[in-house]
Motif scaffolding. Structure first.
Motif, PDB file in Angstrom:
ATOM      1  N   CYS A  55       0.829  -1.216   0.000  1.00 36.75           N
ATOM      2  CA  CYS A  55       0.000   0.000   0.000  1.00 36.75           C
ATOM      3  C   CYS A  55       0.857   1.257   0.000  1.00 36.75           C
ATOM      4  N   GLY A  56       2.181   1.088  -0.013  1.00 36.91           N
ATOM      5  CA  GLY A  56       3.072   2.238  -0.046  1.00 36.91           C
ATOM      6  C   GLY A  56       3.412   2.801   1.328  1.00 36.91           C
ATOM      7  N   ILE A  57       3.191   2.008   2.374  1.00 34.99           N
ATOM      8  CA  ILE A  57       3.461   2.461   3.735  1.00 34.99           C
ATOM      9  C   ILE A  57       4.540   1.591   4.356  1.00 34.99           C
ATOM     10  N   ALA A  58       5.656   2.202   4.727  1.00 36.69           N
ATOM     11  CA  ALA A  58       6.715   1.490   5.437  1.00 36.69           C
ATOM     12  C   ALA A  58       6.311   1.367   6.902  1.00 36.69           C
ATOM     13  N   VAL A  59       6.627   0.241   7.524  1.00 41.73           N
ATOM     14  CA  VAL A  59       6.275   0.007   8.922  1.00 41.73           C
ATOM     15  C   VAL A  59       7.549  -0.194   9.721  1.00 41.73           C
ATOM     16  N   GLU A  60       7.657   0.543  10.807  1.00 43.61           N
ATOM     17  CA  GLU A  60       8.786   0.438  11.737  1.00 43.61           C
ATOM     18  C   GLU A  60       8.218  -0.043  13.067  1.00 43.61           C
ATOM     19  N   VAL A  61       8.644  -1.227  13.530  1.00 46.44           N
ATOM     20  CA  VAL A  61       8.146  -1.799  14.773  1.00 46.44           C
ATOM     21  C   VAL A  61       9.215  -1.639  15.851  1.00 46.44           C
ATOM     22  N   GLN A  62       8.823  -1.028  16.969  1.00 44.28           N
ATOM     23  CA  GLN A  62       9.744  -0.778  18.075  1.00 44.28           C
ATOM     24  C   GLN A  62       8.997  -0.922  19.391  1.00 44.28           C
ATOM     25  N   ASP A  63       9.753  -0.924  20.502  1.00 43.06           N
ATOM     26  CA  ASP A  63       9.067  -0.814  21.784  1.00 43.06           C
ATOM     27  C   ASP A  63       8.452   0.591  21.832  1.00 43.06           C
ATOM     28  N   THR A  64       7.447   0.780  22.671  1.00 43.27           N
ATOM     29  CA  THR A  64       6.679   2.019  22.630  1.00 43.27           C
ATOM     30  C   THR A  64       7.511   3.261  22.950  1.00 43.27           C
ATOM     31  N   ALA A  65       8.425   3.164  23.892  1.00 42.05           N
ATOM     32  CA  ALA A  65       9.244   4.341  24.230  1.00 42.05           C
ATOM     33  C   ALA A  65      10.066   4.791  23.019  1.00 42.05           C
ATOM     34  N   ASN A  66      10.702   3.874  22.333  1.00 37.50           N
ATOM     35  CA  ASN A  66      11.490   4.227  21.151  1.00 37.50           C
ATOM     36  C   ASN A  66      10.597   4.638  19.985  1.00 37.50           C
ATOM     37  N   ALA A  67       9.412   4.039  19.888  1.00 30.70           N
ATOM     38  CA  ALA A  67       8.479   4.418  18.826  1.00 30.70           C
ATOM     39  C   ALA A  67       8.053   5.875  18.981  1.00 30.70           C
ATOM     40  N   CYS A  68       7.842   6.317  20.210  1.00 33.54           N
ATOM     41  CA  CYS A  68       7.486   7.721  20.445  1.00 33.54           C
ATOM     42  C   CYS A  68       8.614   8.646  20.004  1.00 33.54           C
ATOM     43  N   MET A  75       8.376  13.472  12.616  1.00 30.27           N
ATOM     44  CA  MET A  75       7.495  14.643  12.527  1.00 30.27           C
ATOM     45  C   MET A  75       8.323  15.915  12.401  1.00 30.27           C
ATOM     46  N   ASN A  76       9.415  15.974  13.140  1.00 32.40           N
ATOM     47  CA  ASN A  76      10.294  17.144  13.087  1.00 32.40           C
ATOM     48  C   ASN A  76      10.907  17.308  11.699  1.00 32.40           C
ATOM     49  N   GLU A  77      11.105  16.189  11.000  1.00 31.77           N
ATOM     50  CA  GLU A  77      11.605  16.224   9.623  1.00 31.77           C
ATOM     51  C   GLU A  77      10.494  16.475   8.610  1.00 31.77           C
ATOM     52  N   ARG A  78       9.277  16.688   9.112  1.00 32.16           N
ATOM     53  CA  ARG A  78       8.094  16.939   8.277  1.00 32.16           C
ATOM     54  C   ARG A  78       7.756  15.771   7.356  1.00 32.16           C
ATOM     55  N   ARG A  79       7.972  14.566   7.850  1.00 33.62           N
ATOM     56  CA  ARG A  79       7.602  13.371   7.096  1.00 33.62           C
ATOM     57  C   ARG A  79       6.130  13.074   7.340  1.00 33.62           C
ATOM     58  N   MET A  80       5.515  12.372   6.407  1.00 35.94           N
ATOM     59  CA  MET A  80       4.120  11.954   6.557  1.00 35.94           C
ATOM     60  C   MET A  80       4.133  10.654   7.361  1.00 35.94           C
ATOM     61  N   VAL A  81       3.954  10.786   8.669  1.00 37.97           N
ATOM     62  CA  VAL A  81       4.114   9.666   9.587  1.00 37.97           C
ATOM     63  C   VAL A  81       2.918   9.560  10.517  1.00 37.97           C
ATOM     64  N   ALA A  82       2.635   8.340  10.926  1.00 35.78           N
ATOM     65  CA  ALA A  82       1.614   8.075  11.944  1.00 35.78           C
ATOM     66  C   ALA A  82       2.211   7.078  12.929  1.00 35.78           C
ATOM     67  N   ALA A  83       1.633   7.037  14.120  1.00 33.49           N
ATOM     68  CA  ALA A  83       2.084   6.091  15.135  1.00 33.49           C
ATOM     69  C   ALA A  83       0.892   5.326  15.681  1.00 33.49           C
ATOM     70  N   GLY A  84       1.088   4.034  15.846  1.00 34.56           N
ATOM     71  CA  GLY A  84       0.147   3.170  16.539  1.00 34.56           C
ATOM     72  C   GLY A  84       0.859   2.706  17.800  1.00 34.56           C
ATOM     73  N   LEU A  85       0.375   3.127  18.958  1.00 35.61           N
ATOM     74  CA  LEU A  85       1.110   2.908  20.199  1.00 35.61           C
ATOM     75  C   LEU A  85       0.308   2.077  21.200  1.00 35.61           C
ATOM     76  N   ILE A  86       0.935   1.024  21.686  1.00 37.17           N
ATOM     77  CA  ILE A  86       0.362   0.191  22.734  1.00 37.17           C
ATOM     78  C   ILE A  86       1.093   0.560  24.018  1.00 37.17           C
ATOM     79  N   PRO A  87       0.379   0.965  25.052  1.00 34.89           N
ATOM     80  CA  PRO A  87       1.054   1.372  26.285  1.00 34.89           C
ATOM     81  C   PRO A  87       1.916   0.245  26.848  1.00 34.89           C
ATOM     82  N   PRO A  88       3.059   0.620  27.431  1.00 40.33           N
ATOM     83  CA  PRO A  88       3.925  -0.401  28.071  1.00 40.33           C
ATOM     84  C   PRO A  88       3.275  -0.959  29.321  1.00 40.33           C
TER      85      PRO A  88
END
Length: 88
Positions: A55-68, A75-88
């Motif tokens: 679908c044209g979306i790269a996925v980066e999987v990390q622990d939640t602290a690093n994902a944040c 976001m600071n680089e102005r990339r089109m990014v979203a986050a799906g976060l599961i609380p630790p």
């Protein structure tokens, strides 16, 4: 661009093609999805990751602290990014 949405996922086991459909519907389309899987990095089903790439979306999987941190950096680089976060 700056929205918070409810994502009905309780653990990494709930992440599937269907649960990721929310991120495929966003406008403008995101280029990177950062997933935080809780206290530690959890493996996702390879087919799920492949479907997102198709679908044209790269996925980066990390622990939640690093994902944040990664989300904030992108976001600071102005990339089109979203986050799906599961609380630790």
């Amino acid at each position: 661009p700056r929205s918070i949405l409810q994502w009905n996922v309780g653990s990494h086991r709930d992440i599937s093609h269907e649960s990721l459909s929310l991120f495929r519907l966003l406008e403008p389309q995101i280029e990177i999805l950062v997933l935080g899987t809780g206290d530690r990095v959890e493996r996702l089903h390879p087919a799920t990751l492949k479907q997102m790439r198709e679908c044209g979306i790269a996925v980066e999987v990390q622990d939640t602290a690093n994902a944040c941190a990664t989300f904030n950096f992108l976001m600071n680089e102005r990339r089109m990014v979203a986050a799906g976060l599961i609380p630790p």
